[in-house]
Design a protein around this motif. Structure first.
Motif, PDB file in Angstrom:
ATOM      1  N   CYS A  70       0.844  -1.207   0.000  1.00  0.00           N
ATOM      2  CA  CYS A  70       0.000   0.000   0.000  1.00  0.00           C
ATOM      3  C   CYS A  70       0.875   1.251   0.000  1.00  0.00           C
ATOM      4  O   CYS A  70       0.948   1.981   0.992  1.00  0.00           O
ATOM      5  N   ASP A  72       0.624   4.176  -1.605  1.00  0.00           N
ATOM      6  CA  ASP A  72      -0.074   5.463  -1.446  1.00  0.00           C
ATOM      7  C   ASP A  72      -0.417   5.726   0.016  1.00  0.00           C
ATOM      8  O   ASP A  72      -0.231   6.838   0.521  1.00  0.00           O
ATOM      9  N   LEU A  73      -0.931   4.697   0.694  1.00  0.00           N
ATOM     10  CA  LEU A  73      -1.284   4.834   2.104  1.00  0.00           C
ATOM     11  C   LEU A  73      -0.035   5.107   2.949  1.00  0.00           C
ATOM     12  O   LEU A  73      -0.029   5.995   3.803  1.00  0.00           O
ATOM     13  N   THR A  76       1.066   8.659   2.457  1.00  0.00           N
ATOM     14  CA  THR A  76       0.151   9.585   3.136  1.00  0.00           C
ATOM     15  C   THR A  76       0.423   9.604   4.634  1.00  0.00           C
ATOM     16  O   THR A  76       0.439  10.670   5.257  1.00  0.00           O
ATOM     17  N   THR A  92     -10.020   4.391   2.220  1.00  0.00           N
ATOM     18  CA  THR A  92      -9.873   5.169   0.998  1.00  0.00           C
ATOM     19  C   THR A  92     -11.185   5.122   0.234  1.00  0.00           C
ATOM     20  O   THR A  92     -11.728   4.040   0.008  1.00  0.00           O
TER      21      THR A  92
END
Length: 199
Positions: A70, A72-73, A76, A92
């Motif tokens: 993950c 993107d997570l 972030t 999400t």
């Protein structure tokens, strides 16, 4: 005396194997649940009042699995100056807002110092969308669009079931509802971090 020691060793070994088997069973159930969640498509539907809604089964991932799969997570979380190991859950949701605007173009005046400029203006709004625009003399369109939406997210437990009997937890699901009728939910994912044993 030796017999008592052997019995003690056998009991300890039995308890250790039982604990190991319980751990393996729990891990198998987690992986089975994740496989179901990954193979199952997000369920999109409408509420009784016509609002866009989505339902998705939770993934239960370890810290290393989140960091590996993950990106993107993980990025972030780093941007928020947090640590993945401290996460409890992450969600999400992607939405698309589409509005067909039909309105009347009206004459308007813009005052600039001691002079003024005659332009055409458009205005349209409802409780969720506000559109303001000016059509300048050079045919340029100056447009401002404001959209307001509230996403309601409910996480609930789905019990195991056999005939009329319900017990335990088969899966964790997240239900998402958009309050804006112009908004359509197009993607959803819910991740829970695997609980680590306290040392």
């Amino acid at each position: 005396m030796i017999l008592i020691a052997l019995c003690g060793l056998l009991m300890a070994a039995t308890f250790g194997l039982w604990a190991y088997c319980s751990k393996l069973k729990s891990e198998k159930e987690r992986l089975d649940g994740n496989q179901t969640a990954l193979l199952e498509k997000v369920e999109f539907y409408q509420t009784e009042s016509g609002k866009s809604a989505a339902s998705v089964q939770a993934l239960t991932l370890s810290k290393s699995e989140v960091e590996k799969h993950c990106a993107d997570l993980t990025n972030t979380v780093k941007e928020l100056d947090l640590k993945v190991k401290r996460l409890q859950a992450a969600s999400t949701t992607a939405t698309k807002t589409e509005v067909e605007v039909q309105t009347i173009v009206k004459d308007s005046i813009i005052y600039r110092d001691t002079s003024y400029l005659k332009v055409q203006a458009i205005r349209w709004k409802d409780p969720w969308i506000n559109v303001d625009g000016l059509i300048m003399l050079d045919k340029k369109l100056d447009l401002r669009i404001q959209s307001v939406d509230t996403l309601f997210q409910v996480v609930h437990r789905v019990p195991k079931q056999w005939l009329f009997f319900r017990w335990g937890t088969k899966a964790i699901r997240q239900e998402i509802v958009s309050s804006n009728p112009h908004t359509k939910i197009v993607y959803s994912e819910y991740i829970e971090l695997k609980k680590r044993k306290k040392k």
